[in-house]
Design a protein around this motif. Structure first.
Motif, PDB file in Angstrom:
ATOM      1  N   THR A   1     -13.245  -7.052  12.374  1.00  0.00           N
ATOM      2  CA  THR A   1     -12.581  -7.569  13.573  1.00  0.00           C
ATOM      3  C   THR A   1     -13.080  -6.878  14.823  1.00  0.00           C
ATOM      4  O   THR A   1     -12.621  -7.186  15.929  1.00  0.00           O
ATOM      5  CB  THR A   1     -11.058  -7.387  13.475  1.00  0.00           C
ATOM      6  OG1 THR A   1     -10.747  -5.985  13.448  1.00  0.00           O
ATOM      7  CG2 THR A   1     -10.509  -8.061  12.241  1.00  0.00           C
ATOM      8  N   GLY A   2     -13.990  -5.910  14.659  1.00  0.00           N
ATOM      9  CA  GLY A   2     -14.553  -5.219  15.808  1.00  0.00           C
ATOM     10  C   GLY A   2     -13.738  -4.033  16.258  1.00  0.00           C
ATOM     11  O   GLY A   2     -13.974  -3.475  17.334  1.00  0.00           O
ATOM     12  N   GLU A   3     -12.765  -3.603  15.476  1.00  0.00           N
ATOM     13  CA  GLU A   3     -11.899  -2.499  15.846  1.00  0.00           C
ATOM     14  C   GLU A   3     -12.608  -1.154  15.652  1.00  0.00           C
ATOM     15  O   GLU A   3     -12.894  -0.761  14.536  1.00  0.00           O
ATOM     16  CB  GLU A   3     -10.610  -2.527  15.010  1.00  0.00           C
ATOM     17  CG  GLU A   3      -9.724  -3.722  15.291  1.00  0.00           C
ATOM     18  CD  GLU A   3      -8.991  -3.602  16.614  1.00  0.00           C
ATOM     19  OE1 GLU A   3      -9.112  -2.543  17.261  1.00  0.00           O
ATOM     20  OE2 GLU A   3      -8.302  -4.560  17.000  1.00  0.00           O
TER      21      GLU A   3
ATOM     22  N   GLY B   1      -1.964  10.105   8.656  1.00  0.00           N
ATOM     23  CA  GLY B   1      -2.448   8.816   9.135  1.00  0.00           C
ATOM     24  C   GLY B   1      -1.425   7.721   9.052  1.00  0.00           C
ATOM     25  O   GLY B   1      -0.208   7.961   9.050  1.00  0.00           O
ATOM     26  N   ALA B   2      -1.903   6.464   8.954  1.00  0.00           N
ATOM     27  CA  ALA B   2      -1.050   5.284   9.074  1.00  0.00           C
ATOM     28  C   ALA B   2      -0.125   5.088   7.887  1.00  0.00           C
ATOM     29  O   ALA B   2       0.916   4.438   8.002  1.00  0.00           O
ATOM     30  CB  ALA B   2      -1.922   4.041   9.260  1.00  0.00           C
ATOM     31  N   GLY B   3      -0.477   5.635   6.709  1.00  0.00           N
ATOM     32  CA  GLY B   3       0.308   5.370   5.513  1.00  0.00           C
ATOM     33  C   GLY B   3       0.121   3.942   5.027  1.00  0.00           C
ATOM     34  O   GLY B   3      -0.629   3.141   5.615  1.00  0.00           O
ATOM     35  N   LEU B   4       0.802   3.604   3.927  1.00  0.00           N
ATOM     36  CA  LEU B   4       0.653   2.281   3.314  1.00  0.00           C
ATOM     37  C   LEU B   4       2.013   1.666   3.039  1.00  0.00           C
ATOM     38  O   LEU B   4       2.946   2.361   2.599  1.00  0.00           O
ATOM     39  CB  LEU B   4      -0.120   2.375   1.993  1.00  0.00           C
ATOM     40  CG  LEU B   4      -1.582   2.835   2.073  1.00  0.00           C
ATOM     41  CD1 LEU B   4      -2.083   3.185   0.683  1.00  0.00           C
ATOM     42  CD2 LEU B   4      -2.456   1.772   2.712  1.00  0.00           C
ATOM     43  N   THR B   5       2.115   0.386   3.285  1.00  0.00           N
ATOM     44  CA  THR B   5       3.299  -0.357   2.840  1.00  0.00           C
ATOM     45  C   THR B   5       3.111  -0.724   1.367  1.00  0.00           C
ATOM     46  O   THR B   5       2.009  -0.591   0.813  1.00  0.00           O
ATOM     47  CB  THR B   5       3.480  -1.634   3.667  1.00  0.00           C
ATOM     48  OG1 THR B   5       2.369  -2.509   3.409  1.00  0.00           O
ATOM     49  CG2 THR B   5       3.543  -1.317   5.161  1.00  0.00           C
ATOM     50  N   GLN B   6       4.175  -1.225   0.752  1.00  0.00           N
ATOM     51  CA  GLN B   6       4.064  -1.630  -0.648  1.00  0.00           C
ATOM     52  C   GLN B   6       3.040  -2.747  -0.798  1.00  0.00           C
ATOM     53  O   GLN B   6       2.219  -2.740  -1.731  1.00  0.00           O
ATOM     54  CB  GLN B   6       5.426  -2.075  -1.182  1.00  0.00           C
ATOM     55  CG  GLN B   6       5.390  -2.431  -2.678  1.00  0.00           C
ATOM     56  CD  GLN B   6       6.773  -2.743  -3.230  1.00  0.00           C
ATOM     57  OE1 GLN B   6       7.763  -2.736  -2.507  1.00  0.00           O
ATOM     58  NE2 GLN B   6       6.857  -3.016  -4.516  1.00  0.00           N
ATOM     59  N   ARG B   7       3.041  -3.716   0.119  1.00  0.00           N
ATOM     60  CA  ARG B   7       2.089  -4.816   0.031  1.00  0.00           C
ATOM     61  C   ARG B   7       0.665  -4.311   0.172  1.00  0.00           C
ATOM     62  O   ARG B   7      -0.243  -4.770  -0.521  1.00  0.00           O
ATOM     63  CB  ARG B   7       2.424  -5.854   1.123  1.00  0.00           C
ATOM     64  CG  ARG B   7       1.417  -6.978   1.303  1.00  0.00           C
ATOM     65  CD  ARG B   7       1.033  -7.672  -0.008  1.00  0.00           C
ATOM     66  NE  ARG B   7       2.168  -8.103  -0.777  1.00  0.00           N
ATOM     67  CZ  ARG B   7       2.124  -8.497  -2.045  1.00  0.00           C
ATOM     68  NH1 ARG B   7       0.964  -8.468  -2.695  1.00  0.00           N
ATOM     69  NH2 ARG B   7       3.209  -8.871  -2.691  1.00  0.00           N
ATOM     70  N   GLU B   8       0.427  -3.361   1.067  1.00  0.00           N
ATOM     71  CA  GLU B   8      -0.920  -2.814   1.265  1.00  0.00           C
ATOM     72  C   GLU B   8      -1.404  -2.056   0.034  1.00  0.00           C
ATOM     73  O   GLU B   8      -2.601  -2.061  -0.269  1.00  0.00           O
ATOM     74  CB  GLU B   8      -0.938  -1.912   2.499  1.00  0.00           C
ATOM     75  CG  GLU B   8      -0.840  -2.696   3.798  1.00  0.00           C
ATOM     76  CD  GLU B   8      -0.632  -1.797   5.010  1.00  0.00           C
ATOM     77  OE1 GLU B   8      -0.812  -2.295   6.136  1.00  0.00           O
ATOM     78  OE2 GLU B   8      -0.264  -0.620   4.836  1.00  0.00           O
TER      79      GLU B   8
ATOM     80  N   ARG C   1      -4.208   5.466  15.083  1.00  0.00           N
ATOM     81  CA  ARG C   1      -4.414   5.515  16.533  1.00  0.00           C
ATOM     82  C   ARG C   1      -4.696   4.120  17.101  1.00  0.00           C
ATOM     83  O   ARG C   1      -4.334   3.815  18.232  1.00  0.00           O
ATOM     84  CB  ARG C   1      -5.575   6.458  16.858  1.00  0.00           C
ATOM     85  CG  ARG C   1      -5.219   7.920  16.649  1.00  0.00           C
ATOM     86  CD  ARG C   1      -6.178   8.838  17.418  1.00  0.00           C
ATOM     87  NE  ARG C   1      -5.762  10.217  17.270  1.00  0.00           N
ATOM     88  CZ  ARG C   1      -6.151  11.037  16.294  1.00  0.00           C
ATOM     89  NH1 ARG C   1      -6.996  10.581  15.385  1.00  0.00           N
ATOM     90  NH2 ARG C   1      -5.716  12.270  16.221  1.00  0.00           N
ATOM     91  N   LEU C   2      -5.394   3.302  16.311  1.00  0.00           N
ATOM     92  CA  LEU C   2      -5.695   1.950  16.766  1.00  0.00           C
ATOM     93  C   LEU C   2      -4.448   1.073  16.806  1.00  0.00           C
ATOM     94  O   LEU C   2      -4.242   0.287  17.742  1.00  0.00           O
ATOM     95  CB  LEU C   2      -6.733   1.304  15.847  1.00  0.00           C
ATOM     96  CG  LEU C   2      -8.165   1.852  15.915  1.00  0.00           C
ATOM     97  CD1 LEU C   2      -9.005   1.239  14.801  1.00  0.00           C
ATOM     98  CD2 LEU C   2      -8.779   1.532  17.270  1.00  0.00           C
TER      99      LEU C   2
END
Length: 619
Positions: A110-112, A84-91, A55-56
């Protein structure tokens, strides 16, 4: 120029510390978490944070989030699925497979949306290996919706990541459970465990193919859009919510916890429907941090006097320990602790004003505990001083019902004693001062009302009971010889005048004698015994008790007249009076006067002898 080495320059070589991941897994599995099922909470937390992250970072995504937890008991498999957001390979490499590094913590720094994110330590996913012999993760990121990735590991030390067809955006974690934990694949267990940990999460969590989530409604302190409840409806909803968390009792009434200066804690406290003693401690408090249960036994956040209180609170500022099962005792903790005490005092006062039926039940169930609570805060004392009841010689009574003969009377002894017998004869109630909190409560009550409190069994109390009288030394010596048994004989005037003699124990001297008895070394810790003996060393050795002769009593007056006139029956009459003294003393409290069964038998025999002497006397 001469070559200089690190060693020659005196420098210390800097090395990078290694991590024994196998040892870390042992710590996680056996020491970090109190129960391995916490791993389920950690994985659902990851799913929740993935929804918040999406959502962010993807503002145009407006669909409702969803978390599903499926159990396959036959194969010992648990699946946790999120949108949710899921993950990339790098993540996957940077965050999922790196111990102590978490994407959520980076977002928070980061204050998010600090209030919506839960994770902190980067250990959550690693906890999956506490339960599972193999972990498989399938994911598609919203950033690369056409790509899918599959992570597989059996020990968290080595893993593979391979491409797979894209799935719906989000993540699925599949746990192939160790044999010891395969029972967790039963969906009934999953409902019980996650229904407790995740009750306050804002994202809906479904077990299996259930139509309703395990967290269907927001708690009472979260406003519902456009819904305004009548106060009676709000009270009923609060009590129903409390009943879901109270494990041992039925809630009588509930009081709100609102954010206060220095504390963001909000929630609900309730009074338990279970009779308590003053020292009972049934406190229970569940603490949710960012919507996830961290501690379901945080009783130390509640005041020590609140042994009859349960509660649920949530906070975004309380700091969890690494295991996320306890809270750090920092400034935020102390602020919430203070706020809960304030909320409870204000809430009880509000119940007394607005819910009279519930207030009567609170007083009936927890009178003794409230008696002690009243001493902990002036506001509580003002609230309770006219409501709590005290144990007395005439049953439980309010303090306002106790004053008689210009004072309140309290007996300090646990065995009744002569004082209770004396005041029963006068129809005066005497509070039982040996019971929990009675004496300090009455002292405070008497001070507030400007009344006199007579503490029976003390020097001050005895002076209030017995007005000193006088007799010639010869009379005192004769009475001492015929009535005394080692007591200090004191002529006095006291009520009721029908009572000729009273034996009053010297309780300070008795305490000295008992503590100096070697047998006490077997029953009292040496530290406590030394402290007590420091006190009793200041007590002078003296008679164990005093014998007060009532100069207003007709029998005593007749005895003295007979003795002074040389009446031969005076000694027989004195024998009768002495026997009465022993019997009355034994009825008051046997050990006060040292009277056992032998003394009573002798008293009864003396009555018979005295009667025979008086009947045989010439007329």
């Amino acid at each position: 120029m001469e070559e200089t080495t690190l060693e020659a320059a005196g420098a210390t070589e800097i090395r990078r510390a290694g991590v024994d991941l196998n040892g870390l897994m042992t710590v996680l599995g056996k020491h970090l978490y109190s129960t391995p099922v916490v791993a389920l909470r950690e994985l659902v937390q990851n799913a929740h944070d993935s929804l918040v992250r999406r959502r962010l970072e993807q503002p145009d995504w407006v669909e409702p989030g969803r978390i599903e937890v499926h159990g396959d008991a036959g194969n010992g498999i648990v699946r946790i699925i999120d949108t949710g957001a899921g993950l990339t390979q790098r993540e996957i490499h940077d965050y999922l497979a790196t111990v102590g590094v978490g994407y959520t913590r980076g977002l928070r720094q980061t204050g998010e949306d600090d209030e919506g994110l839960i994770g902190m330590f980067g250990l959550g996913f690693l906890s999956a290996f506490v339960l599972a012999r193999r972990v498989t993760l399938r994911t598609t990121s919203y950033q690369t919706p056409t790509l899918g990735h599959c992570y597989v590991s059996s020990n968290a030390e080595q893993y593979t990541v391979s491409p797979m067809p894209a799935r719906a955006i989000g993540t699925e974690v599949l746990l192939e459970l160790h044999a010891d934990f395969q029972h967790l694949a039963q969906e009934a267990h999953l409902r019980d465990i996650l229904g407790r940990y995740c009750a306050l999460l804002r994202e809906p969590i479904y077990i299996g193919h259930d139509a309703q989530p395990i967290n269907p409604e927001p708690p009472p302190w979260r406003p519902r859009d456009g819904v305004v409840l009548h106060p009676l409806q709000a009270q009923r909803r609060a009590v129903e919510f409390a009943a879901r968390f109270e494990r041992n009792f039925e809630p009588i009434c509930a009081v709100p916890v609102r954010a206060a200066p220095g504390s963001d804690g909000v929630g609900l406290l309730w009074v338990q429907d279970g009779a308590t003693y003053g020292t009972s401690d049934n406190r229970n408090l569940s603490v949710f941090v960012r919507g996830m249960l961290l501690d379901d036994d945080a009783r130390d956040l509640l005041p020590p006097w609140a042994g009859f209180i349960g509660g649920v609170i949530e906070s975004n500022r309380l700091t969890p320990t690494a295991s996320r099962e306890d809270l750090q005792r920092d400034e935020a903790y102390r602020s919430v602790q203070h706020a809960l005490g304030e909320a409870l005092i204000e809430g009880l006062a509000e119940v007394a004003r607005q819910q009279p039926e519930a207030w009567r039940r609170v007083l009936a169930r927890h009178n003794e505990a409230l008696l002690g609570a009243a001493l902990c805060d002036e506001r509580l004392f003002q609230l309770l001083m006219e409501h709590v009841r005290l144990p007395t010689s005439q049953g439980d009574m309010k303090a306002s019902e106790l004053p008689s003969r210009g004072a309140l009377h309290v007996i300090l002894d646990s065995g009744g004693g002569f004082e209770e017998m004396l005041f029963r004869a006068m129809g005066v109630p005497v509070a039982h001062g040996h019971r929990y909190a009675v004496v300090p409560f009455l002292r405070r009550w008497a001070q507030a009302k400007g009344m006199r409190l007579v503490e029976l069994g003390t020097e001050q109390g005895n002076r209030a009971l017995f007005k000193a009288g006088s007799l010639p030394e010869a009379d005192i010596a004769w009475l001492q010889q015929h009535l005394g048994d080692g007591e200090q004989l004191l002529p006095a005037h006291f009520s009721p005048i029908e009572l000729p003699v009273v034996v009053v124990p010297d309780r300070e001297a008795e305490l000295k004698r008992r503590l100096e008895d070697d047998d006490n070394d077997k029953r009292v810790s040496m530290a406590a015994l030394r402290l007590a003996r420091q006190f009793t060393a200041r007590i002078a050795a003296r008679e164990v008790s005093r014998l007060y002769i009532n100069l207003d009593n007709p029998a005593v007056q007749a005895l003295l007249a007979a003795m002074r006139s040389g009446n031969p029956q005076a000694e027989a009459a004195a024998r009768l009076l002495r026997s009465l003294k022993i019997i009355v003393s034994a009825q008051g409290r046997a050990q006060d006067a040292g009277t056992g069964s032998g003394d009573l038998n002798r008293a009864f025999a003396d009555i018979a002898v005295a009667l025979q002497q008086m009947l045989q006397a010439p007329r």
